[in-house]
Write an enzyme that holds these catalytic residues in place. Structure first.
Site, PDB file in Angstrom:
ATOM      1  CG  HIS A  82     -12.218  -8.227  -4.941  1.00  0.00           C
ATOM      2  ND1 HIS A  82     -12.280  -7.191  -5.855  1.00  0.00           N
ATOM      3  CD2 HIS A  82     -12.336  -7.639  -3.725  1.00  0.00           C
ATOM      4  CE1 HIS A  82     -12.428  -6.048  -5.212  1.00  0.00           C
ATOM      5  NE2 HIS A  82     -12.465  -6.285  -3.916  1.00  0.00           N
ATOM      6  CG  ASP A 108     -12.731  -7.466  -9.222  1.00  0.00           C
ATOM      7  OD1 ASP A 108     -13.214  -8.480  -8.655  1.00  0.00           O
ATOM      8  OD2 ASP A 108     -12.274  -6.492  -8.590  1.00  0.00           O
ATOM      9  CB  SER A 149     -14.596  -3.982  -3.096  1.00  0.00           C
ATOM     10  OG  SER A 149     -13.218  -3.840  -3.081  1.00  0.00           O
TER      11      SER A 149
END
Length: 386
Positions: free
Chosen positions: A116, A146, A224
């Site tokens: 992402h 992901d 992230s």
């Protein structure tokens, strides 16, 4: 509320940006911004060796783990001009950026981050711990887990691969350390413990990611894709999401386990893509302790069958109602899958794992119970849709 841990560099409505990606409750750990903003990634864990490494007998201090690992952690800036790209929501025009984290996987310049963070990006740059910045290209991505692999053409002297640890050896209470760029503050370190294991989180394409590691180490927007490390300094997960009502860290973060990272990254490096086998059902665990109370069979009950899928062609039936037991609601009336290729199925997670252990095109035998009668069908698995 689960949120991906990305975040806009310009400190714009991070919670809203994350919610548009993952839905209410889920926030990516990257930080998305518009017209000059960015999105950050959460600490992660992986190693370029591809081999699990056992913990050392004496745990390292947080300071020593940071000293050893920080040079292998990078900041990632992804830029896109296409307003339809998922990390750049709300349809704004002009350049948009997402800022996240990642780590060096091997001495060939491969870098691991979250899917992402880079999804839809036209340009990606990697910033090393010494401030040097280099262009990178996306080798491959997998929205179902992901995970993404980049490759950067940087001097060997800057490539300090982190060692991939063994997430299967973790226990609740084990110490962990996260390194990343929350809110764009690169080389930030936080520490905590493993708060839970085998959690299920939702991937950017809405499929389930099984086996996630829950931690109370502070993970915020901008973390992230960074590494989550054990007390030996080995990567045991890639931080991806936080559970939050406010949009900020509330002590519940999630990382993709290194066992998943090892498998997915190796395939992305070798072929640039990965395919997942697909049965085509939504399922829920029926525990043995409650099966009798709701007049059904223990296993993985089919709650819904997608049309045109292998499950539909095999005439599997979804649930038609619900019943409560011990204060929880369980589906009823659907086929309960009890075995795959002779292996007993006791949970939805196990069924997903058994299917994911195959490749599209493989044929499996599925044993299920319908109205008290066991039946077995042979199903040819398809490719999971994106």
């Amino acid at each position: 509320m689960l949120r991906f841990s990305s975040r806009p560099r310009a400190f714009l409505a991070a919670a809203l940006a994350a919610a548009s990606l993952a839905g209410a409750g889920i926030a990516l750990a990257a930080y998305t911004a518009f017209d000059g903003g960015g999105s950050g990634a959460a600490p992660a864990a992986i190693a370029g060796t591809g081999r699990p490494t056992a913990q050392t007998s004496s745990p390292l201090s947080v300071a020593e783990i940071f000293r050893r690992a920080s040079s292998g952690v990078v900041e990632i800036l992804a830029t896109a001009s296409d307003s339809s790209s998922s990390p750049f929501p709300f349809g704004q025009s002009g350049a948009r950026q997402a800022q996240g984290s990642g780590f060096v996987y091997d001495d060939q310049g491969h870098v691991v981050t979250n899917e992402h963070v880079v999804d839809g990006a036209n340009s990606v740059t990697v910033k090393f711990a010494n401030g040097a910045t280099y262009k990178a290209h996306v080798v491959g991505t997998d929205a179902s887990t992901d995970l993404a692999v980049l490759q950067v053409d940087a001097p060997k002297s800057l490539l300090h691969p982190l060692t991939l640890g063994d997430s299967s050896s973790l226990q609740v209470g084990d110490g962990v350390v996260a390194i990343g760029s929350p809110f764009g503050l690169e080389n930030s370190v936080t520490s905590g413990i493993v708060s839970g294991l085998d959690r299920e989180i939702t991937a950017p394409n809405n499929f389930a990611i099984d086996g996630a590691i829950q931690t109370d180490a502070a993970i915020n927007h901008g973390n992230s894709g960074g590494p989550l490390l054990d007390t030996s300094g080995h990567v045991i997960g890639v931080t991806s999401q936080i559970k939050s009502d406010s949009g900020g860290n509330e002590g519940v973060g999630f990382a993709i386990p290194s066992s998943t990272v090892r498998s997915v990254v190796s395939q992305l490096i070798s072929s640039g893509k990965i395919t997942h086998a697909f049965l085509g059902v939504s399922i829920q665990t029926i525990p043995a302790a409650v099966a009798k109370a709701i007049d059904t069979t223990a296993g993985a009950e089919v709650t819904q069958v997608r049309s045109g899928t292998p499950a539909a062609k095999a005439n599997l039936h979804g649930a038609t109602g619900t019943r409560s037991a011990n204060g929880l609601s369980y589906p009823t009336g659907g086929d309960v899958i009890t075995r795959v290729d002779g292996t007993k199925v006791t949970s939805a997670d196990q069924l997903r794992s058994l299917v994911d252990g195959h490749r599209p095109g493989d044929e499996i035998s599925v044993t299920y119970v319908r109205n008290g009668t066991a039946k077995t069908v042979h199903v040819k698995l398809a490719t999971r849709p994106s």
